[in-house]
Design a protein around this motif. Structure first.
Motif, PDB file in Angstrom:
ATOM      1  N   HIS A   3      57.659   5.351  29.010  1.00  0.00           N
ATOM      2  CA  HIS A   3      57.102   4.914  27.722  1.00  0.00           C
ATOM      3  C   HIS A   3      58.198   4.359  26.828  1.00  0.00           C
ATOM      4  CE1 HIS A   3      54.894   4.826  24.001  1.00  0.00           C
ATOM      5  NE2 HIS A   3      55.458   5.893  23.506  1.00  0.00           N
ATOM      6  N   SER A  23      55.808  16.464  29.176  1.00  0.00           N
ATOM      7  CA  SER A  23      56.802  15.660  28.453  1.00  0.00           C
ATOM      8  C   SER A  23      56.208  14.354  27.956  1.00  0.00           C
ATOM      9  CB  SER A  23      57.980  15.340  29.378  1.00  0.00           C
ATOM     10  OG  SER A  23      58.624  16.517  29.781  1.00  0.00           O
ATOM     11  N   ALA A  25      53.157  13.475  27.548  1.00  0.00           N
ATOM     12  CA  ALA A  25      52.029  13.646  26.628  1.00  0.00           C
ATOM     13  C   ALA A  25      52.492  13.919  25.201  1.00  0.00           C
ATOM     14  CB  ALA A  25      51.133  14.784  27.116  1.00  0.00           C
ATOM     15  N   GLN A  26      53.734  14.346  25.047  1.00  0.00           N
ATOM     16  CA  GLN A  26      54.268  14.600  23.706  1.00  0.00           C
ATOM     17  C   GLN A  26      54.610  13.313  22.966  1.00  0.00           C
ATOM     18  OE1 GLN A  26      57.577  17.351  23.809  1.00  0.00           O
ATOM     19  NE2 GLN A  26      56.653  18.501  25.483  1.00  0.00           N
ATOM     20  N   VAL A  27      54.757  12.219  23.710  1.00  0.00           N
ATOM     21  CA  VAL A  27      55.265  11.004  23.060  1.00  0.00           C
ATOM     22  C   VAL A  27      54.366   9.783  23.211  1.00  0.00           C
ATOM     23  CG1 VAL A  27      57.690  11.735  23.148  1.00  0.00           C
ATOM     24  CG2 VAL A  27      56.728  10.437  25.071  1.00  0.00           C
ATOM     25  N   VAL A  28      53.439   9.820  24.164  1.00  0.00           N
ATOM     26  CA  VAL A  28      52.580   8.656  24.382  1.00  0.00           C
ATOM     27  C   VAL A  28      51.395   8.722  23.420  1.00  0.00           C
ATOM     28  CG1 VAL A  28      51.001   7.555  26.040  1.00  0.00           C
ATOM     29  CG2 VAL A  28      53.276   8.298  26.765  1.00  0.00           C
ATOM     30  N   ASN A  29      50.952   7.543  22.993  1.00  0.00           N
ATOM     31  CA  ASN A  29      49.891   7.452  21.992  1.00  0.00           C
ATOM     32  C   ASN A  29      48.519   7.821  22.550  1.00  0.00           C
ATOM     33  OD1 ASN A  29      47.679   5.518  20.932  1.00  0.00           O
ATOM     34  ND2 ASN A  29      49.103   5.718  19.220  1.00  0.00           N
ATOM     35  N   VAL A  31      46.570   9.662  25.354  1.00  0.00           N
ATOM     36  CA  VAL A  31      46.707  10.666  26.415  1.00  0.00           C
ATOM     37  C   VAL A  31      45.340  11.187  26.836  1.00  0.00           C
ATOM     38  CG1 VAL A  31      47.706  12.912  27.035  1.00  0.00           C
ATOM     39  CG2 VAL A  31      48.924  11.387  25.450  1.00  0.00           C
ATOM     40  N   TYR A 323      63.731  16.375  27.593  1.00  0.00           N
ATOM     41  CA  TYR A 323      62.364  16.080  28.026  1.00  0.00           C
ATOM     42  C   TYR A 323      61.296  16.840  27.242  1.00  0.00           C
ATOM     43  CZ  TYR A 323      65.103  14.518  32.117  1.00  0.00           C
ATOM     44  OH  TYR A 323      66.015  13.932  32.945  1.00  0.00           O
ATOM     45  N   GLY A 324      61.714  17.652  26.281  1.00  0.00           N
ATOM     46  CA  GLY A 324      60.725  18.383  25.492  1.00  0.00           C
ATOM     47  C   GLY A 324      60.048  19.503  26.263  1.00  0.00           C
TER      48      GLY A 324
ATOM     49  N   HIS B   3      60.828   5.704  16.885  1.00  0.00           N
ATOM     50  CA  HIS B   3      60.224   6.595  17.881  1.00  0.00           C
ATOM     51  C   HIS B   3      60.928   6.450  19.224  1.00  0.00           C
ATOM     52  CE1 HIS B   3      57.311   8.679  20.324  1.00  0.00           C
ATOM     53  NE2 HIS B   3      56.798   7.596  20.837  1.00  0.00           N
ATOM     54  N   ILE B   7      62.805   9.641  21.275  1.00  0.00           N
ATOM     55  CA  ILE B   7      62.325  10.259  22.526  1.00  0.00           C
ATOM     56  C   ILE B   7      63.450  10.989  23.258  1.00  0.00           C
ATOM     57  CG2 ILE B   7      61.348   9.794  24.815  1.00  0.00           C
ATOM     58  CD1 ILE B   7      59.612   7.593  23.477  1.00  0.00           C
ATOM     59  N   GLY B  10      64.597  14.240  21.844  1.00  0.00           N
ATOM     60  CA  GLY B  10      63.628  15.330  21.766  1.00  0.00           C
ATOM     61  C   GLY B  10      62.967  15.424  20.396  1.00  0.00           C
ATOM     62  N   ARG B  12      60.102  14.659  17.781  1.00  0.00           N
ATOM     63  CA  ARG B  12      58.686  14.314  17.821  1.00  0.00           C
ATOM     64  C   ARG B  12      58.222  13.869  16.441  1.00  0.00           C
ATOM     65  NH1 ARG B  12      60.262  13.843  22.063  1.00  0.00           N
ATOM     66  NH2 ARG B  12      60.024  15.237  23.835  1.00  0.00           N
ATOM     67  N   ALA B  25      52.101   2.739  15.035  1.00  0.00           N
ATOM     68  CA  ALA B  25      50.875   3.483  15.366  1.00  0.00           C
ATOM     69  C   ALA B  25      50.425   3.219  16.800  1.00  0.00           C
ATOM     70  CB  ALA B  25      49.767   3.129  14.387  1.00  0.00           C
ATOM     71  N   GLN B  26      50.882   2.120  17.383  1.00  0.00           N
ATOM     72  CA  GLN B  26      50.514   1.805  18.763  1.00  0.00           C
ATOM     73  C   GLN B  26      51.257   2.674  19.772  1.00  0.00           C
ATOM     74  OE1 GLN B  26      50.919  -2.404  19.611  1.00  0.00           O
ATOM     75  NE2 GLN B  26      50.294  -2.941  17.536  1.00  0.00           N
ATOM     76  N   VAL B  27      52.358   3.270  19.347  1.00  0.00           N
ATOM     77  CA  VAL B  27      53.204   3.960  20.329  1.00  0.00           C
ATOM     78  C   VAL B  27      53.462   5.433  20.015  1.00  0.00           C
ATOM     79  CG1 VAL B  27      54.330   1.852  21.123  1.00  0.00           C
ATOM     80  CG2 VAL B  27      55.347   3.123  19.221  1.00  0.00           C
ATOM     81  N   VAL B  28      53.233   5.851  18.771  1.00  0.00           N
ATOM     82  CA  VAL B  28      53.508   7.241  18.403  1.00  0.00           C
ATOM     83  C   VAL B  28      52.313   8.110  18.764  1.00  0.00           C
ATOM     84  CG1 VAL B  28      53.894   8.794  16.433  1.00  0.00           C
ATOM     85  CG2 VAL B  28      55.185   6.669  16.618  1.00  0.00           C
ATOM     86  N   ASN B  29      52.598   9.336  19.154  1.00  0.00           N
ATOM     87  CA  ASN B  29      51.564  10.249  19.632  1.00  0.00           C
ATOM     88  C   ASN B  29      50.678  10.766  18.509  1.00  0.00           C
ATOM     89  OD1 ASN B  29      50.930  13.300  19.975  1.00  0.00           O
ATOM     90  ND2 ASN B  29      51.021  12.503  22.064  1.00  0.00           N
ATOM     91  N   ASN B  30      51.288  11.054  17.363  1.00  0.00           N
ATOM     92  CA  ASN B  30      50.580  11.753  16.290  1.00  0.00           C
ATOM     93  C   ASN B  30      50.520  10.850  15.055  1.00  0.00           C
ATOM     94  OD1 ASN B  30      49.594  13.578  14.458  1.00  0.00           O
ATOM     95  ND2 ASN B  30      51.154  15.143  14.838  1.00  0.00           N
TER      96      ASN B  30
END
Lengths: 363, 363
Positions: A3, A23, A25-29, A31, A323-324, B3, B7, B10, B12, B25-30
């Motif tokens: 990613h 790992s 899933a913590q960073v991909v938009n 999931v 890697y979280g 972001h 990564i 580590g 988030r 917003a296209q790439v961040v998880n939260n």
């Protein structure tokens, strides 16, 4: 890490993850949590994807064939990937295309292991289940037929291999795109500890040019003959008598290529993405004379934060990749990269950082 | 891009975004979609964050003060950030700490502009609204009092500045952490086209060492005196008579530092994060003799994909960074970085790629 490499390329991911804590899933938009062994899950997931690729080889081959039949673009495709999933299929194919491997054959029981040993150099013999092995799991080194019972308990075919008398392990990493463009990273030395990759040095020190060329050609040949699309890591033995033999294949960005994140013009992750999307590949050449990667394994201290601060302060050039993951003893939770002109210094810095993070070095 | 840099560390993110389509917003998880001008939104968003930081300067200073009063860690803090938000406050502070700036003062109406001109070199005079300007917006160059009406229409105080006779623009990028550690990137040359940053060359070619040192010291002094935490970009004029004057300040990773993503040991994004989290800072030194960044602006063709393929195939060393934005003419939609030993070659490659992506170069 894939990613991370995809962001600048404008590549957006949908991730199928075992758990929300993985790992990636913590960073991909985007999931989806689900089981990669379930075809319905895979089918629903693949809808709308331009291409489906992997960060492990465990998705069942038959499910990938079903997706392909549905019209999903799967790269690498199942006909290639099966060679990284099944060591028996892999050895048969490499034999067929003339790639040197350790002496090997499928064995049926402990007595057959003894027969295999007697056909060659005797014991010890290496036994591997043809599927499901990883980081030393699914691999046994046995000294007698009596020791050879365990591998047969899983009900999976067992491959016997000579225990190669090697001076070191190497890896040849190449990337191939659907229309056949390929790039080769420099051949690296890979040092294992307890069956787990510990240190990678790029390029492999003192590797004779003809051996480097031979290893690279073998990897490019395998990529072409197996119709690999994406990253191919070929793990190799350099034998005491000067031969190069194939140990394992991986068809995804691989631990032996992590150095490329900071050490190459284009990382293995970026090139894997470029390949599976049929984009022109990036330059795989090194940016520094030496790059060293050392894996960070979990130690006895679950909180790595103080060590993480210490390592950053000690070495402002250190490249840390965490890697979280929750820290568990022996688990790969990250890696560090260092680079520079002086191999001893580059090695020392990487080892110190990884050891300090693990807690085995305290000063 | 922040972001992406977070990564491997580590780190988030929780992102407050104007729309779900924003680049980050296209790439961040939260992602929380909301209005950064609304204090309740900010308060709800900040809950649970270890630190709040920015990729633009437009969050109202008073809201940041309110968050700080709530106990939220805001870095850079509002007392620092106000100098990047309000050009009047910035000029007054730089005067107070002895940093050379263009001649300037707040003006009240067009007649006062004429008076300002008469106090110095006459027209043209540069007028800026003290808040809200960006990429040439909120800036006027006027040749007479008659031309000076527009800037006063917004009801925001207007700053008049001499039109500096500069030979080129430079930028000094520094990063400072809460306990006062600071690192300085090499001073770069920044070339603007129509008020928008077009090309950045790192380091600035042929910059005399005493001027580079002076520019760096100015940036470090500003960072310290304004108690900046995080990345500080100081945009500078190099005058025909050999002086360095401050043009603008930005307190966030900045366009003049994008070269560092591929050209420095530690990118501005990684160091901004390390600073706002009070981690030890990374080495800011360049990895190549020359690195060039050219912005990719939207052209007349909304589909950049064929050009993107062409550029990757033409130059396997090219580093492309696309932001996932819809293409609109003149909009910054990405940038390219190139690096190497030969500045002419490095410049040509970056310009070609950016021009080809925009559609102004077609071969």
């Amino acid at each position: 890490m894939t990613h991370e490499a995809g962001i600048p390329l404008g590549i957006r991911f949908k991730l199928l993850s075992d758990t929300p804590q993985d790992s990636a899933a913590q960073v991909v938009n985007n999931v989806v949590v689900g089981d990669y062994r379930d075809l319905d899950t895979l089918r629903a997931f693949a809808r709308g994807c331009d291409v489906v690729t992997f960060d492990h080889e465990h998705v069942p081959t038959e499910h990938l064939r079903a997706l392909q039949a549905d019209g999903v673009v799967v790269r690498p495709g199942p006909d290639a990937l099966v060679h990284a999933q099944d060591k028996g299929v892999m050895r048969a194919k490499l034999d067929a295309i003339g790639i040197p491997c350790p002496r090997h054959r499928i064995v049926s029981d402990p007595a057959d292991v003894a027969a295999f040993a007697a056909e060659g150099e005797g014991f010890p013999v290496v036994l591997k289940t043809v599927r499901g092995g990883y980081d030393g799991k699914g691999v046994w080194v046995v000294n007698s037929a009596e020791e050879a019972a365990d591998p047969f308990k899983a009900g999976v075919p067992v491959l016997a291999e000579e225990k190669v008398d090697f001076v070191r392990e190497l890896a040849a990493n190449v990337v191939r795109s659907p229309h056949g463009q390929a790039v080769a990273y420099p051949v690296v030395e890979s040092r294992q500890v307890n069956g787990v990759c510990d240190t990678v040095i790029a390029p492999a020190p003192d590797l004779e040019e003809h051996l480097a060329l031979q290893a690279t050609e073998m990897a490019l040949t395998i990529a072409k003959e197996l119709d690999v699309v994406g990253h191919l890591a070929v793990e190799l033995f350099q034998t005491r008598d000067g031969r190069i033999l194939v140990n394992e294949l991986a068809m995804r960005p691989h631990n032996s290529g992590h150095w490329s994140m900071d050490g190459a013009v284009t990382s293995q992750f970026a090139n894997h993405l470029r390949a599976v999307l049929d984009l022109p590949l990036g330059d795989p050449r090194p940016r520094a004379k030496w790059t060293v990667m050392v894996n960070v394994l979990g130690g006895d201290f679950p909180d790595m934060y103080p060590a993480y601060l210490h390592c950053m302060a000690r070495d402002p050039q250190l490249k840390i990749h965490m890697y979280g993951k929750d820290v568990k003893p022996g688990r790969k939770v990250g890696h560090v990269n260092t680079y520079g002109d002086d191999l001893d210094d580059v090695l020392e810095r990487a080892r110190h950082a990884a050891g300090y993070l693990r807690g085995t070095i305290t000063e």
